[in-house]
Design a protein around this motif. Structure first.
Motif, mmCIF file in Angstrom:
data_model
loop_
_atom_site.group_PDB
_atom_site.id
_atom_site.type_symbol
_atom_site.label_atom_id
_atom_site.label_comp_id
_atom_site.label_asym_id
_atom_site.label_seq_id
_atom_site.Cartn_x
_atom_site.Cartn_y
_atom_site.Cartn_z
ATOM 1 N N ASP A 11 0.868 -1.174 0.000
ATOM 2 C CA ASP A 11 0.000 0.000 0.000
ATOM 3 C C ASP A 11 0.911 1.232 0.000
ATOM 4 O O ASP A 11 1.487 1.583 1.027
ATOM 5 C CB ASP A 11 -0.906 0.019 1.218
ATOM 6 C CG ASP A 11 -1.846 1.213 1.239
ATOM 7 O OD1 ASP A 11 -1.761 2.070 0.329
ATOM 8 O OD2 ASP A 11 -2.664 1.300 2.158
ATOM 9 N N THR A 13 0.009 4.398 -0.586
ATOM 10 C CA THR A 13 -0.782 5.616 -0.509
ATOM 11 C C THR A 13 -0.057 6.686 0.304
ATOM 12 O O THR A 13 0.242 6.478 1.484
ATOM 13 C CB THR A 13 -2.154 5.332 0.137
ATOM 14 O OG1 THR A 13 -2.786 4.269 -0.575
ATOM 15 C CG2 THR A 13 -3.030 6.568 0.138
ATOM 16 N N PRO A 14 0.233 7.841 -0.320
ATOM 17 C CA PRO A 14 0.948 8.896 0.403
ATOM 18 C C PRO A 14 0.005 9.662 1.329
ATOM 19 O O PRO A 14 -1.208 9.618 1.179
ATOM 20 C CB PRO A 14 1.462 9.801 -0.714
ATOM 21 C CG PRO A 14 0.461 9.638 -1.801
ATOM 22 C CD PRO A 14 -0.026 8.212 -1.704
ATOM 23 N N ARG A 15 0.606 10.355 2.273
ATOM 24 C CA ARG A 15 -0.188 11.264 3.103
ATOM 25 C C ARG A 15 0.162 12.685 2.687
ATOM 26 O O ARG A 15 1.226 12.942 2.133
ATOM 27 C CB ARG A 15 0.052 11.031 4.586
ATOM 28 C CG ARG A 15 1.419 11.368 5.094
ATOM 29 C CD ARG A 15 1.523 11.100 6.600
ATOM 30 N NE ARG A 15 2.831 11.436 7.090
ATOM 31 C CZ ARG A 15 3.223 12.644 7.467
ATOM 32 N NH1 ARG A 15 2.384 13.655 7.392
ATOM 33 N NH2 ARG A 15 4.441 12.869 7.905
ATOM 34 N N ARG A 16 -0.740 13.595 2.924
ATOM 35 C CA ARG A 16 -0.552 15.001 2.551
ATOM 36 C C ARG A 16 -0.184 15.774 3.803
ATOM 37 O O ARG A 16 -0.849 15.684 4.828
ATOM 38 C CB ARG A 16 -1.845 15.540 1.959
ATOM 39 C CG ARG A 16 -1.734 16.909 1.414
ATOM 40 C CD ARG A 16 -1.675 16.863 -0.096
ATOM 41 N NE ARG A 16 -1.908 18.196 -0.611
ATOM 42 C CZ ARG A 16 -1.081 18.797 -1.436
ATOM 43 N NH1 ARG A 16 -0.010 18.186 -1.862
ATOM 44 N NH2 ARG A 16 -1.332 20.007 -1.860
ATOM 45 N N ALA A 17 0.916 16.542 3.727
ATOM 46 C CA ALA A 17 1.350 17.350 4.866
ATOM 47 C C ALA A 17 2.136 18.547 4.362
ATOM 48 O O ALA A 17 3.007 18.413 3.497
ATOM 49 C CB ALA A 17 2.208 16.524 5.815
ATOM 50 N N TYR A 21 3.195 15.707 -0.766
ATOM 51 C CA TYR A 21 2.806 14.315 -0.559
ATOM 52 C C TYR A 21 3.985 13.574 0.044
ATOM 53 O O TYR A 21 5.085 13.587 -0.508
ATOM 54 C CB TYR A 21 2.397 13.672 -1.884
ATOM 55 C CG TYR A 21 1.159 14.287 -2.464
ATOM 56 C CD1 TYR A 21 -0.092 13.867 -2.062
ATOM 57 C CD2 TYR A 21 1.248 15.310 -3.401
ATOM 58 C CE1 TYR A 21 -1.244 14.449 -2.573
ATOM 59 C CE2 TYR A 21 0.105 15.893 -3.920
ATOM 60 C CZ TYR A 21 -1.136 15.461 -3.507
ATOM 61 O OH TYR A 21 -2.273 16.034 -4.009
ATOM 62 N N ILE A 22 3.759 12.938 1.169
ATOM 63 C CA ILE A 22 4.813 12.208 1.871
ATOM 64 C C ILE A 22 4.699 10.723 1.522
ATOM 65 O O ILE A 22 3.701 10.072 1.815
ATOM 66 C CB ILE A 22 4.700 12.394 3.398
ATOM 67 C CG1 ILE A 22 4.618 13.881 3.769
ATOM 68 C CG2 ILE A 22 5.856 11.703 4.104
ATOM 69 C CD1 ILE A 22 5.802 14.708 3.332
ATOM 70 N N HIS A 24 5.267 6.863 1.789
ATOM 71 C CA HIS A 24 5.511 5.812 2.771
ATOM 72 C C HIS A 24 4.838 4.555 2.251
ATOM 73 O O HIS A 24 3.981 4.617 1.377
ATOM 74 C CB HIS A 24 5.035 6.179 4.180
ATOM 75 C CG HIS A 24 3.585 6.453 4.293
ATOM 76 N ND1 HIS A 24 2.665 5.502 4.638
ATOM 77 C CD2 HIS A 24 2.877 7.590 4.102
ATOM 78 C CE1 HIS A 24 1.458 6.039 4.664
ATOM 79 N NE2 HIS A 24 1.550 7.298 4.328
ATOM 80 N N ARG A 26 3.279 0.501 3.203
ATOM 81 C CA ARG A 26 2.835 -0.538 4.137
ATOM 82 C C ARG A 26 2.898 -1.855 3.379
ATOM 83 O O ARG A 26 2.288 -2.000 2.316
ATOM 84 C CB ARG A 26 1.407 -0.259 4.580
ATOM 85 C CG ARG A 26 0.810 -1.336 5.433
ATOM 86 C CD ARG A 26 -0.635 -1.008 5.744
ATOM 87 N NE ARG A 26 -1.217 -2.078 6.526
ATOM 88 C CZ ARG A 26 -2.523 -2.252 6.678
ATOM 89 N NH1 ARG A 26 -3.367 -1.424 6.119
ATOM 90 N NH2 ARG A 26 -2.968 -3.236 7.404
ATOM 91 N N ASP A 44 8.032 7.735 7.100
ATOM 92 C CA ASP A 44 8.127 8.717 6.023
ATOM 93 C C ASP A 44 9.411 8.501 5.233
ATOM 94 O O ASP A 44 10.501 8.436 5.804
ATOM 95 C CB ASP A 44 8.088 10.130 6.587
ATOM 96 C CG ASP A 44 6.738 10.477 7.192
ATOM 97 O OD1 ASP A 44 5.760 9.768 6.918
ATOM 98 O OD2 ASP A 44 6.677 11.472 7.944
ATOM 99 N N ARG A 51 1.563 13.706 -6.393
ATOM 100 C CA ARG A 51 1.106 12.500 -5.699
ATOM 101 C C ARG A 51 1.636 11.231 -6.363
ATOM 102 O O ARG A 51 2.082 10.306 -5.689
ATOM 103 C CB ARG A 51 -0.426 12.486 -5.665
ATOM 104 C CG ARG A 51 -1.017 11.334 -4.877
ATOM 105 C CD ARG A 51 -2.553 11.434 -4.836
ATOM 106 N NE ARG A 51 -3.107 10.492 -3.901
ATOM 107 C CZ ARG A 51 -3.393 9.215 -4.190
ATOM 108 N NH1 ARG A 51 -3.159 8.755 -5.400
ATOM 109 N NH2 ARG A 51 -3.904 8.429 -3.268
#
Length: 71
Positions: A11, A13-17, A21-22, A24, A26, A44, A51
């Motif tokens: 997985d 899927t990046p996170r937004r911060a 787009y960060i 990472h 899984r 991270d 993205r």
């Protein structure tokens, strides 16, 4: 989630911060009873403006991690 093989799921899927787009990853697998469990959580990895770049980076990282440990 993206299948690396029939055994592992990635997985990316990046996170937004803070406007980026960060990346990472899984890495998970299914147990014999069908329950999904985590094998590795990358933390991270890097920040990207796009993205899709974050996703590609995380997928590549996860594939390299799997190759180094499971061939």
């Amino acid at each position: 989630m993206h299948a690396h093989s029939t055994r592992f799921l990635i997985d990316p899927t990046p996170r937004r911060a803070d406007g980026e787009y960060i990346a990472h990853a899984r890495i998970s697998a299914n147990r014999a009873d069908g329950i999904l469990y985590d094998i590795e959580l990358s933390g991270d990895l890097a920040g990207f403006d796009v993205r899709e770049d974050a996703i590609a980076y995380a997928k590549s990282w996860a594939q390299e991690w799997l190759a180094a440990r499971f061939g």
